[in-house]
Design a protein around this motif. Structure first.
Motif, PDB file in Angstrom:
ATOM      1  N   HIS A  23      28.155  36.976  42.905  1.00 18.18           N
ATOM      2  CA  HIS A  23      27.739  35.597  42.708  1.00 18.18           C
ATOM      3  C   HIS A  23      27.030  35.486  41.363  1.00 18.18           C
ATOM      4  O   HIS A  23      26.052  36.214  41.148  1.00 18.18           O
ATOM      5  CB  HIS A  23      26.762  35.171  43.802  1.00 18.18           C
ATOM      6  N   PRO A  24      27.493  34.604  40.486  1.00 23.60           N
ATOM      7  CA  PRO A  24      26.721  34.384  39.264  1.00 23.60           C
ATOM      8  C   PRO A  24      25.420  33.673  39.612  1.00 23.60           C
ATOM      9  O   PRO A  24      25.363  32.904  40.580  1.00 23.60           O
ATOM     10  CB  PRO A  24      27.634  33.499  38.417  1.00 23.60           C
ATOM     11  N   ALA A  25      24.388  33.939  38.870  1.00 24.23           N
ATOM     12  CA  ALA A  25      23.142  33.193  39.034  1.00 24.23           C
ATOM     13  C   ALA A  25      23.397  31.740  38.640  1.00 24.23           C
ATOM     14  O   ALA A  25      24.336  31.453  37.880  1.00 24.23           O
ATOM     15  CB  ALA A  25      22.057  33.809  38.154  1.00 24.23           C
ATOM     16  N   PRO A  26      22.611  30.813  39.137  1.00 20.16           N
ATOM     17  CA  PRO A  26      22.800  29.417  38.728  1.00 20.16           C
ATOM     18  C   PRO A  26      22.829  29.292  37.202  1.00 20.16           C
ATOM     19  O   PRO A  26      21.944  29.791  36.511  1.00 20.16           O
ATOM     20  CB  PRO A  26      21.587  28.702  39.332  1.00 20.16           C
ATOM     21  N   GLY A  27      23.898  28.677  36.696  1.00 13.48           N
ATOM     22  CA  GLY A  27      24.060  28.479  35.260  1.00 13.48           C
ATOM     23  C   GLY A  27      24.589  29.677  34.490  1.00 13.48           C
ATOM     24  O   GLY A  27      24.896  29.564  33.307  1.00 13.48           O
ATOM     25  N   GLU A  28      24.718  30.829  35.137  1.00 17.12           N
ATOM     26  CA  GLU A  28      25.215  32.024  34.448  1.00 17.12           C
ATOM     27  C   GLU A  28      26.729  31.948  34.273  1.00 17.12           C
ATOM     28  O   GLU A  28      27.445  31.621  35.222  1.00 17.12           O
ATOM     29  CB  GLU A  28      24.866  33.281  35.255  1.00 17.12           C
ATOM     30  N   PRO A  29      27.257  32.259  33.103  1.00 21.13           N
ATOM     31  CA  PRO A  29      28.708  32.271  32.925  1.00 21.13           C
ATOM     32  C   PRO A  29      29.372  33.301  33.860  1.00 21.13           C
ATOM     33  O   PRO A  29      28.880  34.431  34.005  1.00 21.13           O
ATOM     34  CB  PRO A  29      28.899  32.666  31.456  1.00 21.13           C
ATOM     35  N   VAL A  30      30.464  32.902  34.478  1.00 25.69           N
ATOM     36  CA  VAL A  30      31.153  33.754  35.446  1.00 25.69           C
ATOM     37  C   VAL A  30      31.598  35.071  34.817  1.00 25.69           C
ATOM     38  O   VAL A  30      31.431  36.141  35.423  1.00 25.69           O
ATOM     39  CB  VAL A  30      32.350  33.004  36.074  1.00 25.69           C
ATOM     40  N   ILE A  31      32.141  35.033  33.620  1.00 25.34           N
ATOM     41  CA  ILE A  31      32.634  36.262  32.971  1.00 25.34           C
ATOM     42  C   ILE A  31      31.484  37.240  32.726  1.00 25.34           C
ATOM     43  O   ILE A  31      31.627  38.448  32.950  1.00 25.34           O
ATOM     44  CB  ILE A  31      33.387  35.932  31.667  1.00 25.34           C
ATOM     45  N   ALA A  32      30.342  36.739  32.306  1.00 23.33           N
ATOM     46  CA  ALA A  32      29.177  37.611  32.090  1.00 23.33           C
ATOM     47  C   ALA A  32      28.739  38.244  33.406  1.00 23.33           C
ATOM     48  O   ALA A  32      28.450  39.443  33.462  1.00 23.33           O
ATOM     49  CB  ALA A  32      28.032  36.817  31.469  1.00 23.33           C
ATOM     50  N   ALA A  33      28.707  37.453  34.477  1.00 21.49           N
ATOM     51  CA  ALA A  33      28.300  37.978  35.785  1.00 21.49           C
ATOM     52  C   ALA A  33      29.299  39.008  36.293  1.00 21.49           C
ATOM     53  O   ALA A  33      28.913  40.058  36.825  1.00 21.49           O
ATOM     54  CB  ALA A  33      28.170  36.834  36.785  1.00 21.49           C
ATOM     55  N   ALA A  34      30.583  38.745  36.128  1.00 19.96           N
ATOM     56  CA  ALA A  34      31.617  39.680  36.596  1.00 19.96           C
ATOM     57  C   ALA A  34      31.557  40.989  35.814  1.00 19.96           C
ATOM     58  O   ALA A  34      31.672  42.077  36.404  1.00 19.96           O
ATOM     59  CB  ALA A  34      32.995  39.038  36.471  1.00 19.96           C
ATOM     60  N   THR A  35      31.364  40.910  34.524  1.00 20.34           N
ATOM     61  CA  THR A  35      31.263  42.106  33.689  1.00 20.34           C
ATOM     62  C   THR A  35      30.051  42.940  34.088  1.00 20.34           C
ATOM     63  O   THR A  35      30.132  44.174  34.207  1.00 20.34           O
ATOM     64  CB  THR A  35      31.202  41.710  32.204  1.00 20.34           C
ATOM     65  N   ARG A  36      28.932  42.285  34.340  1.00 19.66           N
ATOM     66  CA  ARG A  36      27.716  42.976  34.777  1.00 19.66           C
ATOM     67  C   ARG A  36      27.940  43.634  36.138  1.00 19.66           C
ATOM     68  O   ARG A  36      27.568  44.782  36.352  1.00 19.66           O
ATOM     69  CB  ARG A  36      26.558  41.975  34.855  1.00 19.66           C
ATOM     70  N   ARG A  37      28.589  42.932  37.041  1.00 18.19           N
ATOM     71  CA  ARG A  37      28.797  43.462  38.397  1.00 18.19           C
ATOM     72  C   ARG A  37      29.740  44.664  38.389  1.00 18.19           C
ATOM     73  O   ARG A  37      29.557  45.604  39.168  1.00 18.19           O
ATOM     74  CB  ARG A  37      29.343  42.353  39.306  1.00 18.19           C
ATOM     75  N   LEU A  38      30.769  44.654  37.535  1.00 18.64           N
ATOM     76  CA  LEU A  38      31.652  45.813  37.411  1.00 18.64           C
ATOM     77  C   LEU A  38      30.854  47.053  37.009  1.00 18.64           C
ATOM     78  O   LEU A  38      31.086  48.145  37.537  1.00 18.64           O
ATOM     79  CB  LEU A  38      32.754  45.555  36.387  1.00 18.64           C
ATOM     80  N   ALA A  39      29.917  46.885  36.090  1.00 22.28           N
ATOM     81  CA  ALA A  39      29.093  48.014  35.657  1.00 22.28           C
ATOM     82  C   ALA A  39      28.141  48.455  36.764  1.00 22.28           C
ATOM     83  O   ALA A  39      28.029  49.654  37.055  1.00 22.28           O
ATOM     84  CB  ALA A  39      28.315  47.640  34.404  1.00 22.28           C
ATOM     85  N   ASP A  40      27.483  47.506  37.424  1.00 25.28           N
ATOM     86  CA  ASP A  40      26.506  47.832  38.470  1.00 25.28           C
ATOM     87  C   ASP A  40      27.154  48.472  39.697  1.00 25.28           C
ATOM     88  O   ASP A  40      26.645  49.442  40.244  1.00 25.28           O
ATOM     89  CB  ASP A  40      25.768  46.573  38.939  1.00 25.28           C
ATOM     90  N   GLU A  41      28.261  47.904  40.153  1.00 31.24           N
ATOM     91  CA  GLU A  41      28.866  48.316  41.420  1.00 31.24           C
ATOM     92  C   GLU A  41      29.815  49.499  41.274  1.00 31.24           C
ATOM     93  O   GLU A  41      29.897  50.344  42.155  1.00 31.24           O
ATOM     94  CB  GLU A  41      29.612  47.111  42.017  1.00 31.24           C
ATOM     95  N   LEU A  42      30.546  49.549  40.150  1.00 32.54           N
ATOM     96  CA  LEU A  42      31.588  50.563  39.984  1.00 32.54           C
ATOM     97  C   LEU A  42      31.407  51.468  38.780  1.00 32.54           C
ATOM     98  O   LEU A  42      32.239  52.337  38.532  1.00 32.54           O
ATOM     99  CB  LEU A  42      32.959  49.885  39.910  1.00 32.54           C
ATOM    100  N   GLY A  43      30.358  51.257  38.013  1.00 29.83           N
ATOM    101  CA  GLY A  43      30.150  52.085  36.836  1.00 29.83           C
ATOM    102  C   GLY A  43      31.208  51.886  35.766  1.00 29.83           C
ATOM    103  O   GLY A  43      31.467  52.774  34.963  1.00 29.83           O
ATOM    104  N   VAL A  44      31.820  50.704  35.743  1.00 33.70           N
ATOM    105  CA  VAL A  44      32.866  50.388  34.766  1.00 33.70           C
ATOM    106  C   VAL A  44      32.227  49.587  33.630  1.00 33.70           C
ATOM    107  O   VAL A  44      31.896  48.404  33.791  1.00 33.70           O
ATOM    108  CB  VAL A  44      34.025  49.597  35.417  1.00 33.70           C
TER     109      VAL A  44
END
Length: 180
Positions: free
Chosen positions: A72-93
C-alpha cells in the motif's frame, strides 16, 4: 521495526479518487474500506513470473501463493516509488537489479479471508518489471518461499487448487498481461 498494520493507507472512491486515510488494520477490518494498493509482477528474461508464498505470519491470506509482492502506498505517495521500495524491503530486489517498473493498469477487487474475516477492498495498481541480474533475497517475515513459473503453468495450477493462491492473483496477471 514498525508495525505495518498501523501504517496509513489512502482511502479511495469508486473512481480511485482519494477520500481520506486510515490504518492498514482499519481498512481491512469488516466490512472493509476501499483503499489504494499495488501488486507487482516481475518476470525473468524467459518470461517466467516470480511468485511468492506469503509467510505464515501475514495478517491476510497467509501461506498462499501470490504475485511477486504487494503493498500500500502511503497517502499521496507515488505508486511506483512505493512498489520499488517494497520490492527491496520484501524481496531484497534493489532498483539496480530490475528494469524500471511501470504501471500496467488497475485491478479492482474485493475478497474476504475466510480464516479470519479480514477484507481486501482494493483499488490495485498493477506494476510490472523485469529482473535483469541478481537473486531475490526474501525477508522470511514476509515471504515463505519464491518460485518462477510460466503464465500457462500458473493458470493450470490455480485451476487445480485455487485455495492455495490469493484471490487477486489471476486478475492481477490479466491486467499485467494486457498489451497497451
Amino acid at each position: 521495526m514498525r508495525d505495518r498494520e498501523q501504517l496509513p493507507v489512502e482511502l479511495v472512491d469508486t473512481d480511485g479518487n482519494a477520500t481520506g486515510d486510515c490504518s492498514v488494520a482499519e481498512a481491512h477490518r469488516p466490512p472493509g474500506r476501499r483503499h489504494r494498493a499495488f501488486s507487482v509482477w516481475l518476470t525473468d528474461p524467459t518470461g517466467r513470473l516470480l511468485l511468492q508464498q506469503r509467510a505464515a505470519g501475514k495478517t491476510r491470506f497467509a501461506g498462499r501463493w501470490s504475485n511477486t509482492c504487494c503493498g500500500h502506498p502511503a497517502p499521496g505517495e507515488p505508486v511506483i516509488a512505493a512498489a520499488t521500495r517494497r520490492l527491496a524491503d520484501e524481496l531484497g530486489v534493489a532498483p539496480t537489479m530490475i528494469t524500471p517498473v511501470t504501471e500496467s493498469g488497475i485491478y479492482r477487487y474485493r475478497a474476504v479471508d475466510a480464516s479470519n474475516a479480514y477484507v481486501e477492498d482494493e483499488w490495485d495498481h498493477v506494476v510490472v518489471g523485469r529482473l535483469l541480474s541478481g537473486v531475490p533475497r526474501p525477508d522470511p517475515a514476509e515471504v515463505a518461499r519464491i518460485d518462477w513459473v510460466l503464465p500457462t503453468q500458473l493458470r493450470r495450477a490455480v485451476d487445480a487448487a485455487p485455495e492455495e493462491y490469493t484471490p487477486w492473483l489471476l486478475g492481477v496477471l490479466d491486467v499485467a498481461s494486457t498489451p497497451d
